[in-house]
Design an enzyme around this catalytic site. Structure first.
Site, mmCIF file in Angstrom:
data_model
loop_
_atom_site.group_PDB
_atom_site.id
_atom_site.type_symbol
_atom_site.label_atom_id
_atom_site.label_comp_id
_atom_site.label_asym_id
_atom_site.label_seq_id
_atom_site.Cartn_x
_atom_site.Cartn_y
_atom_site.Cartn_z
ATOM 1 N N GLU A 114 -9.414 -0.040 -1.439
ATOM 2 C CA GLU A 114 -10.455 -0.894 -2.006
ATOM 3 C C GLU A 114 -11.321 -0.189 -3.035
ATOM 4 O OE1 GLU A 114 -11.497 -3.852 1.309
ATOM 5 O OE2 GLU A 114 -10.569 -2.161 2.322
ATOM 6 N N ARG B 196 -8.318 13.430 1.249
ATOM 7 C CA ARG B 196 -6.969 13.902 0.956
ATOM 8 C C ARG B 196 -6.058 12.729 0.641
ATOM 9 N NH1 ARG B 196 -3.711 17.010 5.630
ATOM 10 N NH2 ARG B 196 -2.408 18.396 4.371
ATOM 11 N N THR C 54 0.811 -1.214 0.000
ATOM 12 C CA THR C 54 0.000 0.000 0.000
ATOM 13 C C THR C 54 0.843 1.261 0.000
ATOM 14 O OG1 THR C 54 -0.009 -0.163 2.392
ATOM 15 C CG2 THR C 54 -1.873 -1.114 1.243
#
Lengths: 695, 328, 163
Positions: free
Chosen positions: A661, A584, A464
């Site tokens: 996701e 953000r 990630t």
């Protein structure tokens, strides 16, 4: 310390990039340990029944074999509450491929070979693995995954459908799918004086510790879990699966030697969770002007008889579009199948396939452009709760996307686009994902007088970009350069962190770091220098005062161009565009990659993925990468990803919503809708394979 | 993997004798299929005789044929300028199979002898007549997407996975072998068997018979040839259906044609009925369709692979049209 | 059955004892502690184990170590004498990976692939591909990436291939 904001949002290169491109980053099975014993799992060869006897003699006589672990010599576990994890406690078999033991040997080769030499006798019972909507024994669960209500109802759906000017009533299905991270699940376990060390490929070291402590009845402090890098997970490494227990049991037999257990690709189709197949009936009613009057979404999925997991398929339908009458239901078939679990955007991913294809069908039935139809049905407040949205920019995403994709030039007639033998079409679908929060995360900052900061948090990076983004958040919160921050993650010796799941990572972990930085500043209210002995502060994830008052979700719009070959039905997706509104972005580079990766997996889901179950044997037939196709490089065309500048002060102090996701949600529907535009053929069952278009 | 001995043989004769003495032995070349099957214990040799350096890794161009050494890698074969010029479909077929890194290891001989990718064949937990004669065919009532529509039997509906072999079948290639009973030359179309009631036998080779080279006879109009493959991914997947074709047309008439299909049978399927229908026929979509239908008239699909009939028909028509310059 | 062999990995010669069953991949990872090449499927279906054998890219999970006695192998960790191979830098700049597990195999495969292109070897799309990016997509399809970084790999590889 002066706050700077330029670090947040910057497209910073991954700080673990140099290690990863050389292959120097260590994954679970790669941690150097002394003289490991290799374990190879034994799996049930029947689908339901019991073991009548196990003969390990031939396996034991194989050179290099140290032990054979079975239910006959396995340690008794302290808790059998989690039936997925409570392995080897009885001879009962609940699904094909269930773990029934392991062979321990001096080499991988010997362990795997000897596993074939353990002779197991079975008493078979009739099994049932058939997921079918007409089953009379479908169960209404108490809640569905995520803690959502099972059913909801507002207004009178049946009456609204009866009086609707236009009705769509169709069944959509998504097949069983497997997460298939490239790094197989792996655990190195060792016991020293009753303490357990686990090098485990996991999305949450503390979650592993909690689960394994409960299973073995250990004080949590006696378990040490280490995982600095994860080779992908997509939910399959969210909670520990049974192989972690198996490795820990095996290590007890040979303590203090460590045991290394690496699953084969085939074993990953049984042991580490999967996305259930779903059967979804969508009924939509609309007035003549294209305003939805009724939305009904009834979802059926499967779970294992030994442990309930219910995919929250219809949950996104509660939020997406305005309609005065609405009904959502979930029913589940309890079968003799492996335990399903999380796979990237559980609920939203399959559910938005059904809803967004149905919406496309409704837009066409109303004679409206599918972008315009969605905009026309935009709700003012969350339809399911009546709460205001903390921010909702679906319409902005649709408009921006349509403009960039060249949607205005589109001829809405199916089969209107052609390039040689290729039929060409375009499609759109919406994306959404809720803003979740998980409790308990803490972060510690140790400040030193030389201006350097250690940031300690038991977070995870499964690709990630958490290593980089958390460093950015810490640098920003402390008002220093990233080079002044030394981040540590992936270890239970660090402060507790919730796992990487539900797109909560950056939000929960980052908020705790921001809170720690605030506490640090509070100790130096007048900008005093850091004392010689340094300062240590620990921050926590603050409660969100707006929780329960506002609806918090991310949104997006996805556009796809699809080509279908007139002779062969081959499907290609040369171009996709995703415009998202997700608060953000902490790192413009890794955020783009996350969304891109989601869309790529969504394309893979649309065209390829299907775990084929053979009902006679109860196993997944195509259990490898030659049979279970995921997209290759050649399947992926140009993908453009961007986002709306969205400021949401309500979700958390950073304004982040989570993006792991969101990108996969809606992709398959956009592709299916584009395939319909290209060919006039409506595919309601994934995957969209060439045979659907052959005549 | 079961334990096994590994040895080099000094020459082909010794390799053949080594296998003749060991009924469970196997040759090792690129290993890309064999090693996988050994890990799965679908293949359980007790001795591997490494033959990579025994057979030629060269491609020799002669005026009336090209000889491809058995040890020529798939990538070398596909890249060879003579093959690309004289038999474009052979290069295309090889390139459409596997991946770049697999083609660097896999050899010409090994490619012909790779085994079916039927998932039941590769899974020791399911019955399979090919792996364990007499246990039954799981695919017949199970997952059939990749399976045969032509020439299958009650005992087996597996398909042969090679792309290269389909092009070679169309090209009338001949396989040269050395075996316990000396050398022989086998037409490629006769190398692979239909399953019948002995699906465990993929080919007509005897135990220990080693492929040493493959000869491709000169066929002038093969410069106008093409290999077209349809599969479930854009790359790196086995064929659902593939078509290898070379066509010679003059004045709108098909003078001669070579046509073979992949992904439809237990062997590379030489489409002789279609060829017969095409020779002398008008080069038109209608005639191509008629020829395809003639070939597919004998197809016996199962519910899971019925789609292969229209797919094969459309692909035959498409490739023949392209090669004949017939507009669609 | 144990055999002593020699493997040269990234320029360093290693003597080791392997079982005849040991693959090159397991010899490196389990015997020598060289974990740059990854095991993703162990069946030649994912490409994570890709190495250079000489200058050819190969799947090390399907190579029996005994059959490669004396072989000269290169991993992603040994592509550059110092610092980094240009392709590795391009991968970082373009964020051409996420979890990083398939990455060493992708990088090695791309280096091997660029060499194959330089030598004029064709791919399945060479006849039809208008763009270098389409060539690279096809040629890189033996390396699966589950994180979905393909669309970032393409510009990274194309940029280096065009230099």
């Amino acid at each position: 310390m002066t706050a700077t904001t330029s670090i947040i949002g910057a497209p910073v290169d991954r700080i673990d990039g140099a290690e990863k491109v050389r292959g120097a980053a260590l994954y679970a099975a790669e941690h150097p340990v002394d003289q490991p014993v290799h374990a190879f799992p034994l799996q049930a060869e029947i689908t339901r029944g019991r073991i009548t006897g196990i003969d390990p003699a031939e396996a034991m006589s194989e050179p290099g074999v140290i032990a054979v672990l079975t239910h006959e010599n396995a340690p008794e576990l302290a808790s059998a509450q989690d039936a997925e994890l409570a392995i080897l406690q009885s001879p009962e078999i609940a699904f094909h491929g269930q773990l029934i033991g392991a062979v321990l040997a001096e080499s991988v080769e010997a362990a795997r070979r000897a596993a074939q030499l353990v002779h197991v006798g079975y008493e078979q019972q009739a099994h049932d693995v058939d997921l079918h909507p007409a089953r009379p024994d479908l169960v209404k669960p108490e809640l569905v995954n995520g803690g959502f209500r099972t059913d909801t109802a507002e207004g009178d759906v049946d009456a609204a459908l009866a009086s609707a000017a236009v009705v769509v009533d169709e069944v959509y299905t998504t097949p069983q799918e497997h997460n298939n991270p490239l790094e197989p699940h792996a655990t190195i376990a060792s016991w020293t004086d009753g303490d357990l060390t686990l090098y485990d490929s996991t999305q949450g070291v503390h979650w592993v510790r909690e689960s394994i402590a409960a299973v073995f009845g250990l004080d949590q402090q006696r378990i040490h879990v280490v995982c600095p890098h994860v080779g992908g997970g997509f939910g399959a490494k969210g909670v520990p699966h049974a192989h972690v227990v198996l490795a820990a049991m095996a290590a007890r037999l040979v303590a203090p030697r460590p045991v290394k257990l690496v699953l084969t690709r085939q074993q990953m189709f049984t042991i580490v969770g999967y996305r259930t197949g779903t059967l979804q009936r969508l009924r939509l009613g609309s007035d003549a002007a294209g305003r939805l009057t009724a939305i009904s979404h009834d979802a059926v999925s499967q779970t294992s008889r030994i442990k309930e997991f219910v995919e929250q398929t219809a949950v996104p339908t509660r939020t997406m579009y305005a309609a005065p009458n609405r009904r959502t239901t979930h029913r589940v078939a309890e079968l003799d199948v492996p335990v399903p679990s999380w796979m990237r955007a559980p609920g939203e991913c399959p559910g938005m396939f059904g809803l967004e294809v149905a919406v496309d069908e409704m837009a066409i039935a109303c004679g409206l452009d599918p972008v315009e139809f969605r905009i026309r049905n935009e709700p003012d407040t969350d339809p399911s709760t009546g709460r205001p949205f903390s921010s909702r920019n679906l319409v902005a995403c649709l408009r921006e996307g349509a403009q960039r994709f060249g949607w205005a030039q589109r001829d809405p007639a199916p089969r209107s686009g052609r390039d040689g033998r290729w039929l060409v079409g375009t499609g759109v679908a919406s994306s959404t994902y809720p803003v979740f929060s998980m409790p308990g995360t803490r972060a510690t900052i140790r400040a030193r007088p030389d201006g350097r900061y250690r940031v300690l948090i038991g977070a995870a990076d499964l690709g990630t970009g958490a290593w980089t983004a958390l460093t950015q958040i810490a640098a920003d919160a402390l008002g220093v350069e990233m080079s002044e921050i030394q981040l540590s993650i992936g270890d239970t010796d660090l402060p507790y962190a919730s796992g990487a799941g539900g797109s909560t990572g950056i939000t929960c972990w980052g908020s705790a770091i921001v809170d720690a930085a605030r506490r640090l500043r509070a100790q130096l209210p007048n900008g005093e220098p850091i004392p010689d002995e340094g300062i240590e502060v620990t921050g926590t994830l603050p409660d969100n005062p707006y929780a329960g008052q506002m609806a918090m979700h991310s949104f997006g719009a996805q556009f796809a161009e699809v080509r279908v070959h007139a002779d062969t039905g081959e499907v290609r997706v040369p171009r996709m565009l995703g415009i998202f509104a997700a608060g953000r972005m902490v790192n413009a580079k890794t955020a783009r990659s996350q969304l891109l990766g989601g869309m790529t997996m969504g394309l893979s889901m649309a065209l390829h993925e299907h775990s084929v179950v053979d009902p006679r044997y109860g196993h997944v037939v195509n259990h490898d990468f030659a049979g279970y196709h995921i997209a290759t490089n050649a399947d992926i065309g140009e993908i453009e990803v961007d986002w709306i500048d969205e400021h949401d002060p309500y979700v958390n102090p950073m304004g982040t919503k989570g993006i792991g996701e969101l990108g996969i949600v809606g992709t398959a529907a956009a592709i299916a809708n584009a395939a319909h535009h290209a060919t006039g053929i409506r595919v309601r069952d994934l995957p969209i394979t060439l045979d659907r278009f052959l005549t | 993997m079961r334990p096994f001995r590994y040895q080099h043989a000094p020459d082909i004769g010794s390799a053949v004798s080594a296998l003749a003495e060991a009924p469970e032995a196997a040759y090792l070349a690129g290993g890309t299929n064999l090693v996988d099957l050994m890990k799965l214990e679908v293949a359980v040799p007790d001795l591997l005789v490494d033959v990579r350096e025994l057979t030629s890794d060269r491609i020799e161009a002669h005026p009336d044929f090209v000889r491809i050494g058995a040890a020529v890698t798939n990538s070398a074969l596909a890249a060879d300028p003579v093959i690309r010029r004289r038999f474009p479909m052979l290069s295309q077929a090889v390139l459409s199979g596997a991946s770049g890194q697999l083609r660097n290891l896999a050899t010409t001989g090994g490619n012909l002898l790779q085994r079916t990718r039927c998932p039941y064949f590769q899974d020791l937990n399911t019955p399979c007549n090919k792996r364990e004669p007499g246990t039954g065919c799981s695919a017949r009532e199970g997952f059939q997407r990749d399976h045969a529509i032509l020439g299958a039997s009650e005992a087996c509906i597996a398909t042969h996975p090679s792309d290269m072999a389909v092009a070679l079948a169309a090209l009338d290639a001949v396989v040269n072998t050395e075996g316990p009973r000396g050398p022989r030359a086998i037409p490629l179309v006769d190398l692979h068997r239909l399953p019948g009631d002995e699906p465990e036998r993929d080919t007509v080779l005897e135990h220990g018979e080693l492929i040493t080279s493959v000869d491709v006879p000169q066929l002038d109009f093969a410069t106008n040839s093409r290999y077209r493959k349809a599969r479930d991914r854009a790359s790196f997947a086995f064929a659902l259906v593939s078509v290898a074709a070379a066509v010679d047309t003059a004045d709108g008439v098909v003078r001669d044609v070579r046509l073979a299909l992949g992904g439809v049978a237990h062997k590379p399927w030489r489409a002789t009925d279609a060829e017969a229908a095409l020779r002398g026929a008008e080069a038109s979509v209608e005639e191509f369709r008629r020829a395809a239908d003639a070939e597919l008239a004998g197809a016996r699909p199962l519910p899971g692979n019925e789609f292969k009939i229209p797919l094969a028909r459309n692909m035959i028509v498409g490739v023949l049209s392209e090669l004949s310059g017939v507009p669609r | 059955m144990d055999t002593e062999i020699t493997l040269v990995v990234d320029g360093v010669e290693h003597s080791l004892v392997v079982d005849t069953r040991t693959t090159v991949l397991d010899a490196l990872r389990e015997r020598l502690g060289i974990t740059s090449p990854k095991k993703g499927c162990d069946q030649g279906q994912c490409g994570a184990c890709t190495l250079l054998l000489g200058d050819r890219r190969v799947n090390s999970c399907l190579m029996l170590a005994v059959a490669y006695d004396g072989a000269n192998l290169r991993t992603a960790d040994g592509l550059a004498d110092a610092d980094m191979h240009p392709l590795q830098r391009a991968f970082i700049e373009h964020d051409a990976f996420q979890c990083g597990y398939c990455t060493p195999g992708q990088v090695v495969s791309a280096v091997g692939m660029m060499q194959e292109m330089r030598e004029g070897e064709p791919s399945a799309v060479t006849a039809d591909a208008a763009e270098l990016s389409d060539e690279v997509r096809e040629r890189m399809s033996g390396n699966l990436c589950r994180c979905g970084a393909y669309a970032n790999m393409i510009p990274a590889i194309v940029e280096v291939a065009q230099r």
